[in-house]
Motif scaffolding. Structure first.
Motif, PDB file in Angstrom:
ATOM      1  N   TRP A 169       0.812  -1.215   0.000  1.00  0.00           N
ATOM      2  CA  TRP A 169       0.000   0.000   0.000  1.00  0.00           C
ATOM      3  C   TRP A 169       0.844   1.261   0.000  1.00  0.00           C
ATOM      4  O   TRP A 169       0.414   2.289  -0.520  1.00  0.00           O
ATOM      5  CB  TRP A 169      -0.938   0.018   1.199  1.00  0.00           C
ATOM      6  N   GLY A 206      -3.475  12.656   1.528  1.00  0.00           N
ATOM      7  CA  GLY A 206      -3.219  11.480   0.698  1.00  0.00           C
ATOM      8  C   GLY A 206      -4.377  11.181  -0.234  1.00  0.00           C
ATOM      9  O   GLY A 206      -4.176  10.836  -1.403  1.00  0.00           O
ATOM     10  N   GLY A 207      -5.608  11.309   0.263  1.00  0.00           N
ATOM     11  CA  GLY A 207      -6.775  11.113  -0.592  1.00  0.00           C
ATOM     12  C   GLY A 207      -6.832  12.149  -1.702  1.00  0.00           C
ATOM     13  O   GLY A 207      -7.077  11.815  -2.867  1.00  0.00           O
ATOM     14  N   SER A 258      -4.107  11.408  -4.222  1.00  0.00           N
ATOM     15  CA  SER A 258      -4.478  10.264  -5.066  1.00  0.00           C
ATOM     16  C   SER A 258      -5.477  10.671  -6.140  1.00  0.00           C
ATOM     17  O   SER A 258      -5.331  10.297  -7.311  1.00  0.00           O
ATOM     18  CB  SER A 258      -5.062   9.137  -4.207  1.00  0.00           C
ATOM     19  N   LEU A 259      -6.473  11.442  -5.758  1.00  0.00           N
ATOM     20  CA  LEU A 259      -7.455  11.920  -6.742  1.00  0.00           C
ATOM     21  C   LEU A 259      -6.794  12.823  -7.783  1.00  0.00           C
ATOM     22  O   LEU A 259      -7.116  12.747  -8.978  1.00  0.00           O
ATOM     23  CB  LEU A 259      -8.591  12.659  -6.045  1.00  0.00           C
ATOM     24  N   PHE A 269      -3.695  12.650  -8.789  1.00  0.00           N
ATOM     25  CA  PHE A 269      -2.900  11.818  -9.690  1.00  0.00           C
ATOM     26  C   PHE A 269      -3.777  11.013 -10.641  1.00  0.00           C
ATOM     27  O   PHE A 269      -3.407  10.812 -11.803  1.00  0.00           O
ATOM     28  CB  PHE A 269      -1.944  10.909  -8.906  1.00  0.00           C
ATOM     29  N   ILE A 270      -4.919  10.564 -10.178  1.00  0.00           N
ATOM     30  CA  ILE A 270      -5.851   9.866 -11.077  1.00  0.00           C
ATOM     31  C   ILE A 270      -6.264  10.808 -12.211  1.00  0.00           C
ATOM     32  O   ILE A 270      -6.251  10.422 -13.390  1.00  0.00           O
ATOM     33  CB  ILE A 270      -7.070   9.341 -10.297  1.00  0.00           C
ATOM     34  N   GLY A 316       3.285   4.343  -8.575  1.00  0.00           N
ATOM     35  CA  GLY A 316       2.526   4.600  -7.356  1.00  0.00           C
ATOM     36  C   GLY A 316       2.331   6.091  -7.123  1.00  0.00           C
ATOM     37  O   GLY A 316       2.668   6.933  -7.955  1.00  0.00           O
ATOM     38  N   ILE A 317       1.800   6.401  -5.976  1.00  0.00           N
ATOM     39  CA  ILE A 317       1.571   7.786  -5.563  1.00  0.00           C
ATOM     40  C   ILE A 317       2.700   8.174  -4.610  1.00  0.00           C
ATOM     41  O   ILE A 317       3.000   7.428  -3.680  1.00  0.00           O
ATOM     42  CB  ILE A 317       0.208   7.926  -4.838  1.00  0.00           C
ATOM     43  N   TYR A 365       3.478   9.243  -1.696  1.00  0.00           N
ATOM     44  CA  TYR A 365       2.745   9.525  -0.468  1.00  0.00           C
ATOM     45  C   TYR A 365       3.543  10.357   0.532  1.00  0.00           C
ATOM     46  O   TYR A 365       2.982  10.948   1.439  1.00  0.00           O
ATOM     47  CB  TYR A 365       2.267   8.213   0.174  1.00  0.00           C
TER      48      TYR A 365
END
Length: 165
Positions: A75, A107-108, A111-112, A114-115, A141-142, A144
């Motif tokens: 993860w 982090g959320g 992630s959004l 990067f998507i 990956g991201i 983080y």
């Protein structure tokens, strides 16, 4: 004076960790070790009691165990796990939860972002930059460490370090 040094030292290393993770997708062990060493030197000089230092160390080891579990599951990266533990050491028990919540929120959002970024075509000038192309690749990956640093920098002013700054 010691708290003022800490107020400069910790954010500088967290910002460096974020930049390093963003550009190279790695966080050097030297950063986490410097954060650990800096805490061990500055905390007693800033007037932190031995019980408070021990509690912070225990909390950091607990976070290290939890984040290495996350690393084992794929993860997060190993550098992220060590950085999270080093950051929580500086947060202390009173701000550890706030740090974790801020890091999760950042982090959320990261992630959004990067998507969304990876759905867009990469302009030619950006594709020539290896680190940008790597971040754009859907298999990457991201980073983080960026979210961990952001969470730490938002929570840090609430810590005991600022009481003496």
């Amino acid at each position: 004076m010691v708290s003022q040094a800490a107020v400069l030292f910790f954010p500088a290393l967290m910002a460096f960790a974020a930049a390093s993770d963003l550009v190279t997708m790695t966080i050097s062990n030297k950063i986490s070790l410097a954060l650990l060493a800096g805490f061990l030197v500055l905390a007693p000089l800033a007037g932190f009691g031995w019980a408070e230092i021990a509690l912070s160390l225990g909390l950091a080891f607990a976070v290290l165990g939890a984040t290495f579990g996350m690393f084992a599951m794929g993860w997060i990266g190993g550098g992220d796990a060590k950085l999270a533990a080093a950051a929580v050491l500086w947060m202390g028990p009173s701000c550890a939860l706030a740090f974790g919540l801020y890091a999760a929120l950042f982090g959320g959002a990261l992630s959004l972002a990067f998507i969304s970024f990876r759905r867009l075509p990469l302009p030619a000038f950006a594709a020539r930059e290896e680190w940008v192309a790597r971040l754009h690749a859907p298999t990457t990956g991201i980073p983080y460490g960026v979210a961990l640093a952001a969470g730490a920098l938002v929570a840090f002013p609430q810590t005991a370090w600022f009481a003496g700054a």
